[in-house]
Design an enzyme around this catalytic site. Sequence first.
Site, PDB file in Angstrom:
ATOM      1  N   ASP A 182       2.023   6.459   2.338  1.00 22.23           N
ATOM      2  CA  ASP A 182       1.995   5.088   1.828  1.00 22.23           C
ATOM      3  C   ASP A 182       3.311   4.369   2.190  1.00 22.23           C
ATOM      4  O   ASP A 182       4.232   4.986   2.713  1.00 22.23           O
ATOM      5  CB  ASP A 182       1.767   5.138   0.307  1.00 22.23           C
TER       6      ASP A 182
ATOM      7  N   GLU B 161      -0.210   3.686   6.411  1.00 23.78           N
ATOM      8  CA  GLU B 161      -0.480   2.335   5.910  1.00 23.78           C
ATOM      9  C   GLU B 161       0.506   1.352   6.554  1.00 23.78           C
ATOM     10  O   GLU B 161       0.750   0.264   6.034  1.00 23.78           O
ATOM     11  CB  GLU B 161      -0.397   2.289   4.379  1.00 23.78           C
ATOM     12  N   TRP B 162       1.043   1.747   7.672  1.00 18.88           N
ATOM     13  CA  TRP B 162       2.083   0.991   8.376  1.00 18.88           C
ATOM     14  C   TRP B 162       1.711  -0.493   8.559  1.00 18.88           C
ATOM     15  O   TRP B 162       2.452  -1.375   8.081  1.00 18.88           O
ATOM     16  CB  TRP B 162       2.391   1.740   9.660  1.00 18.88           C
ATOM     17  N   PRO B 163       0.573  -0.832   9.219  1.00 19.80           N
ATOM     18  CA  PRO B 163       0.332  -2.259   9.442  1.00 19.80           C
ATOM     19  C   PRO B 163       0.161  -3.068   8.153  1.00 19.80           C
ATOM     20  O   PRO B 163       0.601  -4.215   8.076  1.00 19.80           O
ATOM     21  CB  PRO B 163      -0.940  -2.297  10.290  1.00 19.80           C
ATOM     22  N   LEU B 164      -0.433  -2.455   7.139  1.00 23.24           N
ATOM     23  CA  LEU B 164      -0.630  -3.176   5.870  1.00 23.24           C
ATOM     24  C   LEU B 164       0.705  -3.719   5.335  1.00 23.24           C
ATOM     25  O   LEU B 164       0.788  -4.830   4.832  1.00 23.24           O
ATOM     26  CB  LEU B 164      -1.289  -2.237   4.848  1.00 23.24           C
ATOM     27  N   TYR B 165       1.750  -2.909   5.489  1.00 24.76           N
ATOM     28  CA  TYR B 165       3.041  -3.323   4.945  1.00 24.76           C
ATOM     29  C   TYR B 165       3.818  -4.254   5.882  1.00 24.76           C
ATOM     30  O   TYR B 165       4.870  -4.766   5.508  1.00 24.76           O
ATOM     31  CB  TYR B 165       3.881  -2.090   4.557  1.00 24.76           C
TER      32      TYR B 165
ATOM     33  N   ASP C 110      -6.116  -2.804  -0.875  1.00 20.69           N
ATOM     34  CA  ASP C 110      -6.883  -1.679  -1.446  1.00 20.69           C
ATOM     35  C   ASP C 110      -8.306  -2.103  -1.789  1.00 20.69           C
ATOM     36  O   ASP C 110      -8.526  -3.193  -2.323  1.00 20.69           O
ATOM     37  CB  ASP C 110      -6.223  -1.203  -2.755  1.00 20.69           C
TER      38      ASP C 110
HETATM   39  C1  GLA Z   1      -1.356   1.935  -2.607  1.00 20.77           C
HETATM   40  C2  GLA Z   1      -2.386   2.404  -1.580  1.00 20.77           C
HETATM   41  C3  GLA Z   1      -3.597   2.952  -2.308  1.00 20.77           C
HETATM   42  C4  GLA Z   1      -3.194   4.100  -3.225  1.00 20.77           C
HETATM   43  C5  GLA Z   1      -2.118   3.623  -4.186  1.00 20.77           C
HETATM   44  C6  GLA Z   1      -1.528   4.780  -4.986  1.00 20.77           C
HETATM   45  O1  GLA Z   1      -1.802   0.837  -3.323  1.00 20.77           O
HETATM   46  O2  GLA Z   1      -2.747   1.358  -0.733  1.00 20.77           O
HETATM   47  O3  GLA Z   1      -4.568   3.390  -1.381  1.00 20.77           O
HETATM   48  O4  GLA Z   1      -2.731   5.162  -2.440  1.00 20.77           O
HETATM   49  O5  GLA Z   1      -1.042   2.988  -3.497  1.00 20.77           O
HETATM   50  O6  GLA Z   1      -0.498   4.387  -5.815  1.00 20.77           O
END
Ligand code: GLA
Length: 431
Positions: A159, A191-195, A219
């Site tokens: 994450d 989750e690199w691009p999301l951030y 999410d």
């Molecule tokens: C972020 C991620 C979710 C989950 C939560 C856990 O929001 O995007 O998929 O892993 O953290 O805290």
Amino acid sequence: MCRSVCVLALLVLISPTAEALDNGLALKPTMGWLHWERFMCNIDCDKDPNNCISERLYMQMADVMVKEGWKEAGYEYVCIDDCWPSHQRDAQGRLQADPKRFPGGIKKLADYVHSKGLKLGIYADVGKNTCAGYPGSLGYYETDAQTFADWDVDLLKFDGCYMDWTLVGEGYVNMSKALNKTGSSILYSCEWPLYEWKFKQPNYTAIREACNHWRNFADVYDSWSSVKSILEWTASHQDIIVPAAGPGGWNDPDMLVIGNFGLSHAQQESQMALWAIMAAPLLMSNDLRDICPRSKELLQNRHIIAISQDPLGKQGYRTAKVDSFEVWERTLSQNRLAIAVLNQQEIGGPRGFVIRAAPGWKICNPQCEVTQILPQYKELGVQTLHTKMVVSVNPSGTTLLTVTPIGSDITGLNKLYWRDLSVKRKHTTTL
Ligand code: GLA
């Protein structure tokens, strides 16, 4: 000669633009189960022993996955999300599982999951803390990668909370290298691009080189509005993200929430169909110990899973939007095509869609064989380019078809490949 040229032609045709992370994993979209959406950060094992984040939960899921046909259908990874560790690292600076909720520790849990023929996933964070406030991996990438390898973990979801966004990319790359250095096969879910999207357009070439899949957007929640927002985001960024996907690296639109509380059956069919079209990881977040038979049947539908896992590994995308219908199409191996027609109108009954209006229908020249997969399996026989066939699509549901061309000019197609090849070869220095 022909063989090497043909192989090259195939590579040119099927290769996404960038190199994938070369760890031999995720050649097809990952399939499994991930705890987050359904079980979140429930750590109260005194009050809720059945649903709290504990070794018992994963052992029970693994048991059910074997007994109830999930493993046979292709679901393989049992994945832990946030809230598993203790708040303190051990004396050697290593992460440790919460001793009360994981009395056997992660290595034992991995052994158990492996004894069932399944694989275990774990969760960590590129920054100082995980999103739920547990210790992050910043400053400990090599230690944590080695710990996961020592525990025989098979997948890491990494994450991006509690990290300066300008350092996110570097952090993900360093963890990728640390995992590689262990010599173990650990699938790397990022989750690199999301951030990064909030600040700049991510570099998908670099992401594909480091990760086996990557979350782009928010999410998923247990609601149709959430699933719709993910689809809309994906369609509106498809020119950027679709070319990055292919064997070894995939766009991850987040978990399947089928079998929970928030989606109607038609909406569950839409999520399943479109996640298959998007070549998305199929990571269910639901309670497999207690799931309604219709949802189970949908999640285990072998025709949809075959689309998801098609060996060509090309991500599909939205090809048309007309009269409150969306058409999504995915090119499959052997010149086949999957067509999903989503009815966005959330009022009234089923509506008819004239199928020859789907842009991909042109492969039905002169004819094609059509199979409907959702909402019911039906062989629709041989159709022509000018067919008058109308398919029925439920409100917020999806009608899913596969189309196999018959008698199309394959020689013509080959000629096209050869011409493309001659152009490509001029720019190709090494084979
Ligand atoms: C972020 C991620 C979710 C989950 C939560 C856990 O929001 O995007 O998929 O892993 O953290 O805290």
